[in-house]
Write a protein that holds these residues in place. Sequence first.
Motif, PDB file in Angstrom:
ATOM      1  N   ALA A 135       0.828  -1.347   0.116  1.00 49.43           N
ATOM      2  CA  ALA A 135       0.150  -0.045  -0.150  1.00 49.43           C
ATOM      3  C   ALA A 135       0.973   1.404   0.043  1.00 49.43           C
ATOM      4  O   ALA A 135       2.173   0.986   0.423  1.00 49.43           O
ATOM      5  CB  ALA A 135      -1.042   0.055   1.082  1.00 49.43           C
ATOM      6  N   GLU A 193       3.590   3.967  -8.980  1.00 49.75           N
ATOM      7  CA  GLU A 193       2.644   3.832 -10.356  1.00 49.75           C
ATOM      8  C   GLU A 193       3.644   3.414 -11.422  1.00 49.75           C
ATOM      9  O   GLU A 193       3.377   2.308 -12.262  1.00 49.75           O
ATOM     10  CB  GLU A 193       2.118   5.316 -10.675  1.00 49.75           C
ATOM     11  N   ARG A 240       4.699  -0.315 -11.045  1.00 47.11           N
ATOM     12  CA  ARG A 240       3.442  -1.118 -11.203  1.00 47.11           C
ATOM     13  C   ARG A 240       3.475  -1.490 -12.480  1.00 47.11           C
ATOM     14  O   ARG A 240       3.144  -2.718 -12.881  1.00 47.11           O
ATOM     15  CB  ARG A 240       2.218  -0.468 -10.613  1.00 47.11           C
ATOM     16  N   LYS A 257       2.939 -11.349  -6.449  1.00 45.36           N
ATOM     17  CA  LYS A 257       1.668 -10.914  -5.647  1.00 45.36           C
ATOM     18  C   LYS A 257       1.077 -12.112  -4.713  1.00 45.36           C
ATOM     19  O   LYS A 257       0.626 -11.735  -3.508  1.00 45.36           O
ATOM     20  CB  LYS A 257       0.529 -10.856  -6.549  1.00 45.36           C
ATOM     21  N   CYS A 305       0.559 -11.503  -0.643  1.00 46.18           N
ATOM     22  CA  CYS A 305      -0.917 -11.546   0.063  1.00 46.18           C
ATOM     23  C   CYS A 305      -0.649 -12.806   1.055  1.00 46.18           C
ATOM     24  O   CYS A 305      -1.434 -12.516   2.146  1.00 46.18           O
ATOM     25  CB  CYS A 305      -1.926 -11.995  -1.145  1.00 46.18           C
ATOM     26  N   HIS A 309      -1.582  -2.184   4.721  1.00 44.60           N
ATOM     27  CA  HIS A 309      -1.058  -3.228   3.820  1.00 44.60           C
ATOM     28  C   HIS A 309      -2.172  -4.311   4.005  1.00 44.60           C
ATOM     29  O   HIS A 309      -2.400  -5.073   2.788  1.00 44.60           O
ATOM     30  CB  HIS A 309       0.406  -3.773   3.803  1.00 44.60           C
ATOM     31  N   GLU A 324      -5.238  -3.862   4.550  1.00 42.25           N
ATOM     32  CA  GLU A 324      -6.285  -3.387   3.657  1.00 42.25           C
ATOM     33  C   GLU A 324      -6.267  -3.322   2.219  1.00 42.25           C
ATOM     34  O   GLU A 324      -7.094  -3.460   1.399  1.00 42.25           O
ATOM     35  CB  GLU A 324      -6.594  -1.822   4.431  1.00 42.25           C
ATOM     36  N   GLU A 325      -5.006  -3.117   1.817  1.00 39.95           N
ATOM     37  CA  GLU A 325      -4.657  -3.167   0.509  1.00 39.95           C
ATOM     38  C   GLU A 325      -4.913  -4.692  -0.012  1.00 39.95           C
ATOM     39  O   GLU A 325      -5.615  -5.006  -0.901  1.00 39.95           O
ATOM     40  CB  GLU A 325      -3.243  -2.595   0.242  1.00 39.95           C
ATOM     41  N   THR A 329      -8.831  -5.421  -0.200  1.00 41.28           N
ATOM     42  CA  THR A 329      -9.510  -4.838  -1.009  1.00 41.28           C
ATOM     43  C   THR A 329      -9.135  -4.837  -2.666  1.00 41.28           C
ATOM     44  O   THR A 329     -10.131  -4.771  -3.401  1.00 41.28           O
ATOM     45  CB  THR A 329      -9.733  -3.291  -0.722  1.00 41.28           C
ATOM     46  N   VAL A 330      -7.760  -4.968  -2.547  1.00 39.51           N
ATOM     47  CA  VAL A 330      -7.267  -4.820  -4.134  1.00 39.51           C
ATOM     48  C   VAL A 330      -7.001  -6.190  -4.582  1.00 39.51           C
ATOM     49  O   VAL A 330      -7.061  -6.489  -5.604  1.00 39.51           O
ATOM     50  CB  VAL A 330      -6.116  -3.974  -4.092  1.00 39.51           C
ATOM     51  N   TYR A 331      -6.281  -7.090  -3.590  1.00 37.40           N
ATOM     52  CA  TYR A 331      -5.751  -8.262  -4.182  1.00 37.40           C
ATOM     53  C   TYR A 331      -6.717  -9.579  -3.674  1.00 37.40           C
ATOM     54  O   TYR A 331      -6.107 -10.618  -3.297  1.00 37.40           O
ATOM     55  CB  TYR A 331      -4.353  -8.379  -3.604  1.00 37.40           C
ATOM     56  N   GLN A 332      -7.987  -9.401  -3.533  1.00 38.38           N
ATOM     57  CA  GLN A 332      -8.769 -10.359  -3.234  1.00 38.38           C
ATOM     58  C   GLN A 332      -8.667 -11.739  -4.053  1.00 38.38           C
ATOM     59  O   GLN A 332      -8.745 -12.900  -3.267  1.00 38.38           O
ATOM     60  CB  GLN A 332     -10.243 -10.143  -3.199  1.00 38.38           C
TER      61      GLN A 332
END
Length: 701
Positions: A317, A368, A371, A384, A388, A416, A418-419, A422-425
């Motif tokens: 994050a 950015e 990424r 990833k 995770c 992190h 939270e990231e 929400t982002v890497y489910q």
Amino acid sequence: MLSVADRVKQQFASLDKQQLPTYYFYQTWDGDKYSEQPFTKSITPQNLPRSSVIKFVGRETALTELHQKLQQRERVAITAIAGMGGVGKTELALQYALHYWEQGTYPGGVCWLRVRDEDIGTQILQFAINKLGLKLPEDFDLADKIDYCWRRWQDGDVLIILDDVTKYEQIQDYLPPSLPKFKFRVLVTTRIQQLGESFQKLALGVLDETAALELLISFVGNERIHREINAAKQLCADLGYLPLGLELVARYLQRKEDVSLIVMRERLAEKRLQHRSLQNPSSEMTAKLGVQAAFELSWQELDNEAQRLACLLSIFALAPIPWHLVERSLPDQDAEDLEDLRDDFLLQLSLIERTGTGIYRIHQLIREFLRDQREKLADADELKLSFCQTIAQIGHKIPQTATQNEIAEVTLAIPHLEEVATVYQDWLSDEDLILSFAALGQFYEVQGSYEQALPWRKECLSVAKQCLGESHPDVASSLNNLAGNYFSQGRYSEAEPLLLQALELYKRLMGESNLDVPTSLNNLALLYHSQGRYNEAEPLFTQALELTKQLLGESHPNVAQSLNNLALLYHSQGRYNEAEPLFTQALEMRKQLLGQSHHYVATSLQNLAKLYHSQGRYNEAEPLFTQALEMIKELLGESHHYIATILNNLAALYYSKGRYAEAELLSIQALEIAEQQLGVNHPKTINYRNNLQYLRDNYKP
């Protein structure tokens, strides 16, 4: 008689500017804009490029510090402006050089040398020939010619600027010697954090919000910015207050007068670094590269392993990154090797920044960029997945009664988590995904931040149902946890149906011999107790106590909890003789099982103290309240909402003892903490406010 300066001005006024070299003019700031002025003092040789800034903002302190560093040594003083790409190192060096050239600080000359992709030696010789009028011996080699130039340089202090140095070896052979006759000042701009032992470093960071807004205003006007001031502030934050990004976007807005700042933010959000505003600088700009191209220069300096590490950091994050989480995300790599990659490449090239012991930060625009690079890696998916899985394990480290030290241990990891949630489910198993949401809710609830925890509790229930179906123990747990959140906020009508659903689901799925059933019974009974529904609460408390003893034996923390809850009910009903032995038994059991200093021990001390207060046993109650207060302060901190509970109860005791001034002081403190931690409309806050008012109404000094 005209002064020399006025005569020079008069002579220059009669000439066409196009006939004069650039270096005969300098820029001055009159409060609104820069204007070009002829140099009126004895002309100092210089080859400075033109500055394109309309208003140079936010670097006053840096300019002062830079000048101080350059004056610290008697002969050769070398200072390096270091920082990430686009932070404005070149512009700072140029503004410094222009200002002190105008002031006549360097009468020996101001020489600007471009390092990247250009020959430094040739530039030195050209300056000596064209600006100093030196005639160089034809039979000397390059090194001897350069030495000849240094030794026959024009008298007076000299400023040499070496712009965009990527390594010390580039400039090592071209630095001026320490000579008795001259005072050379060498200024270097570089992305390298440690260029050489002889260099003093001036680390340059991004702008603050005020300076960033000033920069936007200088290009697009005060009225336009203040018409959308909130969007302007958000735009500055979107660009991470990076001068290059801000100037590029400001120039784009200058051309696009009909584009609102809100629309500009939307365009950037959609295309990020690929948006045309950030790609190509205008020919008027000091910077010659767009943001992405500026970062690309640092990227190309990394080897493959350093690039992979940088890409891993981009998954984190946009928050401080504890290094131990990086190491855990790459378990197959040697920790010392990772340190070397971090220190020798990422830190050295200003791609990341150290913000504390073991804590690092990455700028959002660099993130950015990385990424985009990450998606080109062959093992991007493996990075990833490893990240995770590592972060999801944080959920196991947040107990229901976490101390302030335990909270501090996981706080930096929470953004992190939270990231990930929400982002890497897609990279989490169902179990880890549900655990992540539950852990986030737990993290905020143990600190009394119930409203902040609520969205995570709701999402946890939704995800559990989606992944596991309506009938699963984890769904029951999620129902129970969401109900607990509502209960803690005093939203009893919303909590009750959830608790009933959870209890029914536990019984149906697991039978009454499962520990979750008495836990659920206790929670429902506590709700009824809080609503004054004592007759409904008592059989549930009793049933929960018996089931817990059957499942866990007579001596267990859960048994102590059930004893404590039943005692609370008896206390509320005025059944003091029945309550006291249960409170005492719970306290002794908790001390034995949990230790002398534990949140639950403090709770038992306070409950027993409240009972003594109700019985008029004030002298027995006070030391228990005091002990509980000190224990909670040590475990949970000075501002935890539970501190307000104890202060409120101790204030009531002091009132009963006639110690009104002390009671009022504690009551005020309790209310302040509750308003800050729970909100002004929380039931407990309202209760404390009413108690304070009652005390004031009935206390006549």
